[in-house]
Scaffold this motif. Structure first.
Motif, short mmCIF file in Angstrom:
data_model
loop_
_atom_site.label_atom_id
_atom_site.label_comp_id
_atom_site.label_asym_id
_atom_site.label_seq_id
_atom_site.Cartn_x
_atom_site.Cartn_y
_atom_site.Cartn_z
N THR A 194 39.67 43.60 39.68
CA THR A 194 38.61 42.79 39.07
C THR A 194 37.23 43.38 39.31
O THR A 194 36.35 43.30 38.45
CB THR A 194 38.68 41.36 39.62
N ASP A 202 47.66 40.23 34.82
CA ASP A 202 47.02 39.18 34.03
C ASP A 202 45.72 38.79 34.75
O ASP A 202 45.75 38.27 35.87
CB ASP A 202 47.95 37.98 33.90
N GLU A 233 42.27 35.62 38.61
CA GLU A 233 41.08 34.81 38.84
C GLU A 233 41.43 33.40 39.34
O GLU A 233 40.68 32.81 40.12
CB GLU A 233 40.27 34.72 37.54
N GLN A 234 42.58 32.89 38.93
CA GLN A 234 43.01 31.58 39.39
C GLN A 234 43.63 31.62 40.79
O GLN A 234 43.87 30.56 41.38
CB GLN A 234 44.03 30.99 38.41
N GLY A 235 43.87 32.79 41.31
CA GLY A 235 44.47 32.94 42.63
C GLY A 235 45.97 32.85 42.64
O GLY A 235 46.58 32.76 43.71
N SER A 236 46.60 32.88 41.48
CA SER A 236 48.06 32.81 41.42
C SER A 236 48.70 34.09 41.94
O SER A 236 49.77 34.05 42.56
CB SER A 236 48.53 32.54 39.99
N ALA A 267 43.60 36.47 34.08
CA ALA A 267 43.45 35.03 34.27
C ALA A 267 44.21 34.56 35.50
O ALA A 267 43.72 33.73 36.29
CB ALA A 267 43.93 34.29 33.03
N ALA A 268 45.43 35.07 35.72
CA ALA A 268 46.21 34.68 36.90
C ALA A 268 45.55 35.17 38.18
O ALA A 268 45.58 34.48 39.21
CB ALA A 268 47.63 35.24 36.78
N ASP A 285 44.69 40.12 43.97
CA ASP A 285 43.88 41.11 43.26
C ASP A 285 44.23 42.49 43.80
O ASP A 285 43.91 42.81 44.95
CB ASP A 285 42.40 40.80 43.47
#
Length: 400
Positions: free
Chosen positions: A337, A371, A376-379, A373-374, A382
């Motif tokens: 990121t 992904d 950034e959501q912490g799923s 989005a995943a 990084d």
């Protein structure tokens, strides 16, 4: 006349009894042992059978005799087995040590060892039975693995130039010096020794134990008390060069120490970014980034050379649906990121899917997809990127 009749009556009674007994014998019923049977003196010998002159037996008589002879045969066989077992027990020692159990065991694999009176289990060899009982059947089995050696960072071995402090607590003379230098060749010249002793490669505890053993052997002290330590370290050294505020020779107090300890003592300059370690023992060259925490734990040993250099610029490459594609400067510890943000971020046409391609050891690219989005959501974590990575932001399906 009265006496005559009495005698005649007694004779008639005896004749009737004899006739009745003869009838029982004809019917096959044994009243007592026959006078024609004879037995031998040996305890383990079977009684000899003799033919008896008897009337032709009837069917019932034959069946009774056959059953009787079967019972007698079974009884005799049991007696023979018991006598044989008792004879074997009388010839076997009552107890044997474990060391001789294997040699005393019979050769027949179906028989138990000589130390046991129990019958053998079917299908179990004597050696297997000994192994199951805890006795090693094969003395050539390897011994348990030895204990691991002491770590290099926890031990120091005496070398040339070290100054040793040898204190003999039995000696009450305070004027006597306790400092002794290890001479060339790793030799220690100690006054209480008959000849110089080679101490190079020993630890202080090993040297103290050897001196105590020598004193006891020669009868110098009944209970010698000795303490050995290193007063000045001189034999273990590494050389620091390059971008260091305090370069030169650094003395080690262990057989090996982590690289970050040496670098910190050398006071690296701000522009220093890498440490090139040349191993004295193997001749290998290792390059460690000063920002790599794991790399700084590399062990440095005596004789190694450490050169602090500038870290050359490194880059990663980004393309696809990104605001500022192209070559970007890489920094140690940069994440995916961060690399995307350093390139201006993804465009509105991106799908949020990122492909990272990295060159393997054979030069072939290995790709992984993520992904954004995943992340950034912490799923998902990084991921870290490396210098030379190719980052491609994929385009969405609705934007063609």
């Amino acid at each position: 006349m009265k006496k005559f009749f009495t005698a005649a009556a007694v004779a008639l009674v005896l004749c009737a009894a004899h006739a009745r007994a003869s009838g029982f014998q004809v019917d096959g019923v044994r009243v007592g042992p026959s006078s024609e049977e004879k037995t031998t003196d040996a305890g383990d010998a079977t009684p000899a059978k003799t033919k008896e002159a008897r009337p032709a037996p009837t069917a019932e008589t034959s069946g009774a005799r056959h059953a009787d002879s079967s019972k007698e045969s079974a009884s005799k066989n049991d007696d023979k087995k018991k006598d044989k077992h008792a004879s074997e027990k009388s010839q076997t020692p009552s107890a044997l040590p474990n060391s001789t159990a294997s040699t005393a065991a019979p050769s027949d694999t179906n028989k138990p060892p000589a130390t046991s009176d129990a019958p053998a289990r079917p299908g179990v060899e004597p050696a297997a039975a000994l192994t199951n009982a805890g006795v090693a059947a094969n003395p050539s089995n390897p011994s348990p693995p030895a204990t691991p050696s002491v770590e290099l960072t926890n031990v120091y071995r005496i070398g040339v130039g070290d100054v040793l402090d040898i204190r003999l607590l039995n000696d009450q003379d305070p004027r006597q010096s306790t400092l002794y230098t290890v001479l060339a060749g790793g030799v220690l010249d100690y006054p209480l020794l008959r000849d110089p002793l080679t101490v190079s490669g020993m630890t202080t505890d090993e040297l103290a134990a050897q001196l105590i053993a020598d004193f006891r052997h020669r009868g110098l002290y009944e209970h010698p008390q000795l303490r050995v330590s290193v007063r000045e370290y001189a034999s273990h050294a590494v050389l620091i060069s390059g971008l260091a505020g305090d370069p030169g020779t650094k003395i080690l107090r262990r057989e090996a120490i982590p690289l970050y300890v040496v670098v910190a003592e050398a006071q690296p300059k701000p522009e220093a970014g890498r440490a090139v370690v040349i191993s004295h023992s193997t001749g290998k060259v290792i390059t460690v980034d000063l920002g790599d925490v794991a790399g700084l734990n590399t062990l440095v040993q005596p004789g190694d050379v450490v050169n602090l250099t500038v870290r050359p610029p490194e880059f990663f490459y980004v393309g696809g649906e990104i605001s500022s594609p192209g070559q970007k400067e890489f920094h140690m510890g940069m994440t995916l990121t961060q690399a995307v943000l350093a390139s201006g971020g993804a465009t509105a046409a991106s799908s949020g899917r990122v492909r990272v391609s990295r060159a393997g050891a054979d030069g072939r690219l290995v790709s992984s997809e993520y992904d954004l989005a995943a992340i950034e959501q912490g799923s998902v974590p990084d991921p870290l990127i490396q210098a030379g990575d190719r980052i491609e932001i994929q385009r969405g399906k609705n934007h063609k």
